[in-house]
Design a protein around this motif. Structure first.
Motif: not given
Length: 476
Positions: A144-154
């Protein structure tokens, strides 16, 4: 997972499914250049809302492992884009909604078997070229960390599971509350992985096993247990809860054994709940209406809302019946049990007496379950009380086997203030005093000959030794 496993795991959440929620808008499908189906399900769980997006991808024959992994990445990317569009404009809302992608990759026909990463069971079961075989895969925090493409939501993010892992989660946890807690736990590990850059777990399967040793699994039960002591409903902590929570806290080897016991009890409780609801529905078949169907669904939700530990305690109460003395079985007895998932859901288990003319015989008690529920609701000193569940339990010995038959009544309760509850109890006491005075007057008139005995016919009464602790008078 077999078909029966899937049906059982699906049924664990089925009664919370919102039927009027539309499917994923066909005019805005996921941007996927492959054969697939896509459905959206919305579950109103007791602790929050679950929006589940299930994508089934059908891949052609002789597909290489690299192409399968590329397909998986494409689905995840498209689902993230869908999630961003879906969540636009609702970022400021509360975080009581979890959004989950369940990806099911189905392989049709044979695969490229010249790849060492293809499991042997998939190769062996793929001899029939027309057969569709699920591809076993997992994600993990690293993926998930490698493929995450959107802005991170807290606060929120799309949670991704393979179909196999999602079924394992439901099969292991079973209850809506414990499933929701795992989703919160899974989300926190994903967020921590994205923040620190260090994956917090390798696979979802490993995370499930890790979660089973976390204290959060019993934290709600401990909270309810402390509240019951505060209200005077019980005198001391539940011994089983103390034992299990200590093992959980210290991650003892017995923790796994205790979890297996809770799982077994949870399965049995689900089966009993289905039978109880079906029995209650069959009794009202002649007067079946839309309201009765809604009530049946609401009753099912109340029963299935119980956590693993709460189900364990309810089933354990049933299991203690064979150990009772013959005199207890003949006369019948009552056991109070409170939900350890929701403070305010109270159970009264009435074990019918075998003596036909006894005060707790099935013939006398069964028609009065609703009245008993109302009486209990007005006496319990719990301000948060919201439902009283009455179970009329009958053990039947037949052909050297024992069967259990349970009558059910669930009474919703509008929470009363302490002052309202005190006034209600005072009214009840006045009514009892007036009834006793009237009965004494009638008896005197009969003895004196003023009226004949045939002129009075006392109403049937239900008398149970409920042993419900009354609110202490020194409390405000």
């Amino acid at each position: 997972m077999t078909l029966s496993d899937f049906k059982r795991s699906h049924d664990a959440l089925a009664c919370y499914l919102q039927a009027d929620t539309p499917e994923l808008d066909s005019s805005k499908p996921l941007d996927l250049d492959m054969a697939h189906t896509c459905r959206q399900h919305f579950y109103a769980l007791p602790l929050g809302n679950l929006r589940l997006l299930k994508v089934v991808v059908y891949l052609p024959t002789h597909m290489k492992i690299e192409a399968i992994e590329a397909t998986q990445a494409a689905v995840v990317k498209a689902a993230q884009s869908w999630y961003e569009c879906f969540t636009q404009g609702i970022k400021s809302h509360n975080t009581s909604t979890a959004t989950v992608l369940v990806l099911d990759i189905q392989i049709t026909g044979s695969l490229d078997t010249n790849h060492s990463r293809i499991p042997h069971d998939i190769v062996d079961s793929n001899e029939d070229h027309a057969q569709k075989v699920p591809w076993p895969h997992s994600f993990g925090a690293g993926y998930v960390r490698q493929e995450w493409v959107s802005d991170f939501d807290d606060t929120q993010m799309l949670q991704i599971f393979s179909w196999q892992d999602w079924q394992s989660i439901i099969a292991m946890l079973q209850t809506p509350g414990d499933i929701w807690r795992f989703l919160r736990y899974h989300l926190s590990k994903l967020q921590q992985s994205l923040k620190t850059g260090v994956p917090q777990f390798d696979t979802e399967e490993a995370l499930i096993k890790q979660f089973l040793y976390e204290t959060v699994l019993l934290s709600q039960a401990i909270t309810v247990d402390n509240a019951l002591i505060k209200y005077g409903v019980q005198d001391q902590p539940n011994p089983a809860l103390v034992t299990m929570s200590l093992a959980q806290k210290h991650k003892n080897a017995t923790t796994q054994l205790y979890h297996e016991h809770r799982q077994q009890a949870a399965i049995l409780w689900s089966q009993l709940s289905t039978q109880m609801i079906d029995l209650a529905a069959n009794k009202s078949m002649q007067t079946k209406t839309k309201d009765s169907e809604i009530r049946s669904c609401q009753w099912q939700q109340q029963l299935l809302d119980e956590s693993l530990f709460s189900r364990h305690e309810l089933v354990r109460t049933l299991y203690l019946y064979p150990k009772q003395t013959k005199a207890m079985k003949e006369s019948g007895y009552v056991v109070h049990q409170h939900s350890y998932e929701s403070l305010g859901r109270h159970y009264v288990l009435i074990f019918y007496g075998k003596a036909v003319d006894g005060q707790q015989s099935k013939a006398l008690i069964q028609p009065n379950l609703a009245k008993i529920a109302h009486d209990v609701a007005t006496r319990l000193p719990i301000a948060e009380l919201h439902h009283v569940v009455i179970l009329g339990v009958d053990f039947i010995d037949e052909a050297q086997a024992q069967f259990i038959d349970i009558d059910l009544w669930i009474q919703p309760v509008v929470p009363m203030t302490q002052r309202e509850r005190q006034l209600t109890k005072q009214v009840q006491q006045l009514q009892q005093q007036n009834a006793a005075t009237a009965n004494a007057k009638d008896a005197h008139q009969i003895r004196s000959g003023t009226i004949s005995a045939g002129q009075t016919k006392p109403l049937p009464q239900v008398r149970l030794n409920l042993s419900i602790p009354a609110r202490k008078s020194n409390k405000p």
